[in-house]
Every structure is written in structure tokens, then in C-alpha cells.
Design a protein around this motif. Structure first.
Motif, short mmCIF file in Angstrom:
data_model
loop_
_atom_site.label_atom_id
_atom_site.label_comp_id
_atom_site.label_asym_id
_atom_site.label_seq_id
_atom_site.Cartn_x
_atom_site.Cartn_y
_atom_site.Cartn_z
N SER A 162 9.25 58.14 51.76
CA SER A 162 8.36 58.81 52.71
C SER A 162 8.36 58.20 54.10
O SER A 162 7.58 58.58 54.96
CB SER A 162 6.92 58.80 52.17
OG SER A 162 6.43 57.47 52.09
N GLY A 163 9.24 57.22 54.36
CA GLY A 163 9.26 56.57 55.66
C GLY A 163 9.76 57.49 56.76
O GLY A 163 10.23 58.60 56.52
N ASN A 164 9.67 56.99 58.00
CA ASN A 164 10.06 57.80 59.16
C ASN A 164 11.56 57.75 59.45
O ASN A 164 12.06 58.46 60.32
CB ASN A 164 9.29 57.36 60.41
CG ASN A 164 9.48 55.88 60.74
OD1 ASN A 164 10.52 55.30 60.44
ND2 ASN A 164 8.48 55.27 61.38
N GLU A 222 13.05 49.62 61.63
CA GLU A 222 12.15 48.77 62.40
C GLU A 222 11.29 47.99 61.41
O GLU A 222 11.16 48.38 60.25
CB GLU A 222 11.27 49.62 63.32
CG GLU A 222 10.43 50.64 62.57
CD GLU A 222 9.70 51.60 63.50
OE1 GLU A 222 9.92 51.52 64.71
OE2 GLU A 222 8.92 52.43 62.99
N PRO A 223 10.70 46.86 61.85
CA PRO A 223 9.84 46.10 60.94
C PRO A 223 8.67 46.94 60.46
O PRO A 223 8.03 47.65 61.24
CB PRO A 223 9.36 44.92 61.79
CG PRO A 223 10.40 44.78 62.86
CD PRO A 223 10.85 46.19 63.15
N SER A 224 8.40 46.89 59.16
CA SER A 224 7.26 47.62 58.61
C SER A 224 5.98 46.83 58.81
O SER A 224 6.01 45.63 59.12
CB SER A 224 7.47 47.89 57.12
OG SER A 224 7.34 46.67 56.40
N ASN A 261 5.57 38.39 58.27
CA ASN A 261 6.50 37.37 57.78
C ASN A 261 7.57 36.99 58.79
O ASN A 261 8.35 36.07 58.53
CB ASN A 261 7.19 37.88 56.51
CG ASN A 261 6.22 38.13 55.38
OD1 ASN A 261 5.23 37.42 55.26
ND2 ASN A 261 6.49 39.14 54.57
N LYS A 262 7.59 37.69 59.91
CA LYS A 262 8.69 37.50 60.86
C LYS A 262 8.76 36.06 61.35
O LYS A 262 9.82 35.44 61.35
CB LYS A 262 8.51 38.47 62.03
CG LYS A 262 9.73 38.57 62.95
CD LYS A 262 9.53 39.70 63.94
CE LYS A 262 10.74 39.85 64.84
NZ LYS A 262 10.57 40.96 65.80
N THR A 263 7.63 35.52 61.75
CA THR A 263 7.61 34.15 62.24
C THR A 263 7.93 33.16 61.13
O THR A 263 8.63 32.16 61.34
CB THR A 263 6.24 33.82 62.86
OG1 THR A 263 6.01 34.70 63.96
CG2 THR A 263 6.20 32.39 63.35
#
Length: 212
Positions: A128-130, A134-136, A142-144
Motif C-alpha cells: 500500500s505504499g506510495n 524514501e525513508p519511512s 534509526n538513521k542516526t
């Protein structure tokens, strides 16, 4: 009767499906009311004969809704069919697989049917994503933590060049980004740096080689 049609296509080829569609259309049925179910009429169907790609072939050939009528053992194939665009799943259901008759052995018992429906609902959510990469929302936090920064691997004296021997990439990623390591390797330390220190831009002498 002008009722929606689920058209199962076991043992059929595209020409036979087209003939069936023409008959339904001649009776006044709109194609929007038809869902064509890919199917293999073997009980149970061998995995190598499932040919789920035919779902896409049918969809592209006739521009109708598609589904899948399943006779394989287990639940993974209908779940995969949903991932390939199936809007309807037909699956045999029984209260006891050991009952006599050709269908019971390849049917689902109640707990298995529940598992299949749950798995299909999960796949529907996953689809169902767009579509943008890109980061969800769930992973942004959690990126850092997961990405890496540039650290001193050894003690580095002021004026000493940064090299692959004295710097290292480590977590967390809230310092100088790992992607900038080539920029740092061309510079010198702006001050004395202990081993194991996460570098900051203030630790680097940005004076050019010509100026030095």
C-alpha cells in the motif's frame, strides 16, 4: 442475470478465455463486472506448474480484474498471487483433510485459512505504499543510529595527515558522515586527537595544501 462473474480458467489458454469473455459480453455483461481467476486444475497442483506469471498475462491481455484459484498445498502461493495483483483468492476449505474425496487433501483447515487471510492482509499493507523510495516513518528514527561517522582509529597529532590507517568508520552517524571520508583524507588534523574520538569539523584543518 447481470451479476458479477468470477471466471476460473483451469486448463484454458488465452483464446478460450477470450471466447468466454465474448459470450459474457454478448449477454450484456460489462467487463468491469468480470474477474478472471488464473487456475491449474490438478489436485494438488505441483509448484512447478503454478505459473503465477500468467496472472499478469491475463491482466494485460484482457484489461480485467484478475484473481487466483489455488489447488496447491499450503498458503504461500495464494499469498504470492496477491503480491502479483490478484484481487480474489479461491481456496478449498475443509474441516478435516483426512475426509474421503479428491479435494480435502489440498484444502485448508480452519487454522490454516486464518493464517492465509492474515498473511494476505499483511501483504496488502506492504503493497500500500506510495512507491517512492524514501525513508519511512518507522525507520527514520534509526538513521542516526545505523549510519556511520568518521572516528579516529589511533591518536592523531596536530598537523598530521588523516589516512586510512588513523581514521575509521563507526556508528552512530551523528558526526561527519562516512560519505565525506575522501574530503577528510586530503586534510590534516587541526589539533591533537585521542584514539576513538568521533571527529567534528573543528578537528580538521581546512587550510589548503598550497596555503600550508
Amino acid at each position: 442475470k447481470n451479476k458479477p462473474i468470477l471466471l476460473s480458467t483451469g486448463m484454458a489458454n488465452l483464446g478460450e478465455i477470450e471466447n468466454a469473455l465474448n459470450i459474457l459480453a454478448s449477454g450484456g455483461l460489462n467487463r468491469e463486472e468480470i474477474t478472471i481467476l488464473h487456475c491449474n486444475t490438478e489436485y494438488p497442483t505441483p509448484m512447478e506448474d503454478v505459473n503465477l506469471k500468467a496472472i499478469l498475462t491475463i491482466k494485460n491481455a484482457f484489461k480485467v480484474k484478475v484473481g487466483y484459484s489455488d489447488h496447491t498445498l499450503g498458503i504461500e502461493v495464494p499469498v504470492a498471487a496477491v503480491a502479483m495483483g490478484a484481487k480474489v483468492i479461491e481456496k478449498h476449505f475443509t474441516l478435516d483433510k483426512t475426509l474421503p474425496g479428491p479435494d480435502h487433501s489440498c484444502s485448508l483447515e480452519p487454522h490454516e485459512l486464518k493464517s492465509m487471510v492474515r498473511a494476505i492482509r499483511n501483504v496488502e499493507m506492504a503493497l500500500s505504499g506510495n512507491g517512492r523510495k524514501e525513508p519511512s516513518k518507522s525507520e527514520s528514527k534509526n538513521k542516526t543510529i545505523v549510519r556511520k561517522s568518521i572516528f579516529s582509529k589511533t591518536a592523531i597529532s596536530e598537523g598530521e595527515k588523516f589516512t586510512e590507517d588513523n581514521i575509521i568508520l563507526k556508528r552512530p552517524g551523528d558526526g561527519i558522515p562516512a560519505i565525506d571520508i575522501d574530503k577528510v583524507l586530503s586534510k590534516k588534523a587541526g589539533r591533537n586527537i585521542n584514539a576513538g574520538i568521533k571527529l567534528s569539523y573543528n578537528d580538521i584543518s581546512w587550510q589548503s595544501e598550497l596555503e600550508s
